[in-house]
Design a protein around this motif. Structure first.
Motif, PDB file in Angstrom:
ATOM      1  N   ASP A 115       0.858  -1.177   0.000  1.00 32.74           N
ATOM      2  CA  ASP A 115       0.000   0.000   0.000  1.00 32.74           C
ATOM      3  C   ASP A 115       0.895   1.229   0.000  1.00 32.74           C
ATOM      4  OD1 ASP A 115      -2.455  -1.383   0.174  1.00 32.74           O
ATOM      5  OD2 ASP A 115      -2.210  -1.609   2.335  1.00 32.74           O
ATOM      6  N   PHE A 116       0.733   2.086  -0.993  1.00 27.81           N
ATOM      7  CA  PHE A 116       1.501   3.323  -1.048  1.00 27.81           C
ATOM      8  C   PHE A 116       0.777   4.360  -0.206  1.00 27.81           C
ATOM      9  CE2 PHE A 116       2.789   0.958  -4.796  1.00 27.81           C
ATOM     10  CZ  PHE A 116       4.173   1.044  -4.690  1.00 27.81           C
ATOM     11  N   LEU A 117       1.343   4.692   0.938  1.00 29.41           N
ATOM     12  CA  LEU A 117       0.694   5.558   1.924  1.00 29.41           C
ATOM     13  C   LEU A 117       0.912   7.038   1.653  1.00 29.41           C
ATOM     14  CD1 LEU A 117       1.779   3.516   5.072  1.00 29.41           C
ATOM     15  CD2 LEU A 117      -0.355   3.307   3.771  1.00 29.41           C
ATOM     16  N   LYS A 126       8.447  10.838   6.247  1.00 27.72           N
ATOM     17  CA  LYS A 126       7.145  10.193   6.044  1.00 27.72           C
ATOM     18  C   LYS A 126       7.341   8.689   5.889  1.00 27.72           C
ATOM     19  CE  LYS A 126       6.397  12.435   2.293  1.00 27.72           C
ATOM     20  NZ  LYS A 126       5.901  12.944   1.013  1.00 27.72           N
ATOM     21  N   HIS A 127       6.443   7.935   6.511  1.00 28.10           N
ATOM     22  CA  HIS A 127       6.382   6.489   6.266  1.00 28.10           C
ATOM     23  C   HIS A 127       5.612   6.322   4.964  1.00 28.10           C
ATOM     24  CE1 HIS A 127       4.439   2.403   7.379  1.00 28.10           C
ATOM     25  NE2 HIS A 127       5.523   2.220   6.660  1.00 28.10           N
ATOM     26  N   SER A 184      10.517   8.374   3.437  1.00 25.67           N
ATOM     27  CA  SER A 184      11.121   9.445   2.647  1.00 25.67           C
ATOM     28  C   SER A 184      11.452  10.603   3.577  1.00 25.67           C
ATOM     29  CB  SER A 184      10.178   9.910   1.539  1.00 25.67           C
ATOM     30  OG  SER A 184       9.046  10.555   2.089  1.00 25.67           O
ATOM     31  N   GLU A 185      12.433  11.391   3.162  1.00 23.87           N
ATOM     32  CA  GLU A 185      12.830  12.557   3.948  1.00 23.87           C
ATOM     33  C   GLU A 185      13.057  13.738   3.025  1.00 23.87           C
ATOM     34  OE1 GLU A 185      16.371  14.106   6.953  1.00 23.87           O
ATOM     35  OE2 GLU A 185      16.336  12.007   6.316  1.00 23.87           O
ATOM     36  N   ASN A 186      12.376  14.842   3.323  1.00 21.85           N
ATOM     37  CA  ASN A 186      12.595  16.082   2.608  1.00 21.85           C
ATOM     38  C   ASN A 186      13.899  16.658   3.141  1.00 21.85           C
ATOM     39  OD1 ASN A 186      12.597  19.028   2.228  1.00 21.85           O
ATOM     40  ND2 ASN A 186      10.577  18.677   1.310  1.00 21.85           N
ATOM     41  N   ILE A 187      14.906  16.801   2.282  1.00 21.50           N
ATOM     42  CA  ILE A 187      16.226  17.199   2.772  1.00 21.50           C
ATOM     43  C   ILE A 187      16.293  18.672   3.188  1.00 21.50           C
ATOM     44  CG2 ILE A 187      17.502  15.373   1.609  1.00 21.50           C
ATOM     45  CD1 ILE A 187      18.221  17.346  -0.591  1.00 21.50           C
ATOM     46  N   THR A 188      15.338  19.494   2.751  1.00 22.97           N
ATOM     47  CA  THR A 188      15.383  20.901   3.161  1.00 22.97           C
ATOM     48  C   THR A 188      14.627  21.156   4.454  1.00 22.97           C
ATOM     49  OG1 THR A 188      13.498  21.444   1.723  1.00 22.97           O
ATOM     50  CG2 THR A 188      15.713  21.754   0.810  1.00 22.97           C
ATOM     51  N   VAL A 209      15.159   8.567   0.109  1.00 20.21           N
ATOM     52  CA  VAL A 209      14.329   7.423   0.462  1.00 20.21           C
ATOM     53  C   VAL A 209      15.206   6.415   1.190  1.00 20.21           C
ATOM     54  CG1 VAL A 209      13.023   5.459  -0.442  1.00 20.21           C
ATOM     55  CG2 VAL A 209      12.639   7.734  -1.354  1.00 20.21           C
ATOM     56  N   THR A 210      14.757   6.006   2.367  1.00 21.69           N
ATOM     57  CA  THR A 210      15.472   5.005   3.150  1.00 21.69           C
ATOM     58  C   THR A 210      14.617   3.757   3.229  1.00 21.69           C
ATOM     59  OG1 THR A 210      16.621   6.693   4.433  1.00 21.69           O
ATOM     60  CG2 THR A 210      16.525   4.488   5.393  1.00 21.69           C
ATOM     61  N   LEU A 211      15.214   2.621   2.891  1.00 20.74           N
ATOM     62  CA  LEU A 211      14.551   1.331   2.995  1.00 20.74           C
ATOM     63  C   LEU A 211      15.264   0.527   4.067  1.00 20.74           C
ATOM     64  CD1 LEU A 211      14.754   2.110  -0.297  1.00 20.74           C
ATOM     65  CD2 LEU A 211      13.232   0.154  -0.359  1.00 20.74           C
TER      66      LEU A 211
END
Length: 181
Positions: free
Chosen positions: A63-65, A105-106, A96-100, A74-76
């Motif tokens: 499921d893409f949340l 987010k999961h 995912s992580e917004n670098i700025t 993106v970290t897996l």
């Protein structure tokens, strides 16, 4: 080869910058790219646990949340949740992580069943799992129940024994027109 290992011994994580070449027509990261990364990390985790080549047998529900944007990291993370005789269930979590802004987010989690193979391509035994703590018990039990439910679902709808008349009531409120002719 050890006969039992902890989940921590084979945990793997990767982080990758999402590029424009990974995006779909809507400008978000393509789900297929994320699935490819998930399969790669599940392979790495299972191979590290079993110390052998592994193949993907199945993927349980993806499921893409949250959408992933170009430019995000993106970290897996992958960990062994269950071991059978020749198979393993690898839990994969994607963030995912917004670098700025630093906002994380999961994005999704999924479970890959991986099977260990020997040099002749035959299924081979894997080390068992040393289950640690309540979280380890929960993950192992959940994987075992999910495996049993999948087997029941497959046998319930087996073509040789399936009776469509038993399921007609399920279709009455659906967007479907039935033609038994």
């Amino acid at each position: 080869m050890e006969s039992f290992k902890t989940a921590q011994e084979s945990q793997v994580s990767i982080t990758e910058l999402m590029l424009p070449s990974h995006s779909n027509f809507g400008g978000k990261i393509h789900g297929g790219h994320i699935l490819n990364l998930m399969d790669q990390i599940a392979f790495a985790c299972a191979s590290k646990h079993s110390q052998t080549y592994c193949v993907t047998a199945s993927v349980n529900r993806v499921d893409f949340l949250s959408p992933i944007e170009v430019g995000e990291l993106v970290t897996l993370k992958a960990s062994i949740n269950y071991t059978g005789r020749t198979s393993m269930v690898v839990g994969v979590r994607v963030e995912s992580e917004n670098i700025t802004t630093g906002e994380k987010k999961h994005c999704n989690s999924s479970y890959f069943t991986m099977v260990a193979k020997d040099e002749n391509g035959k299924s081979t035994s894997v080390p068992g799992l040393i289950v640690q703590g309540e979280q380890g018990i929960r993950r192992f039990a959940r994987s075992k129940i999910r495996k049993e439910e999948a087997f029941q679902r497959d046998t319930r709808f087996d073509e040789a024994t399936f009776d469509p008349k038993e399921h007609l009531g399920l279709l009455e409120q659906e967007n479907v027109k039935i033609d038994l002719g």
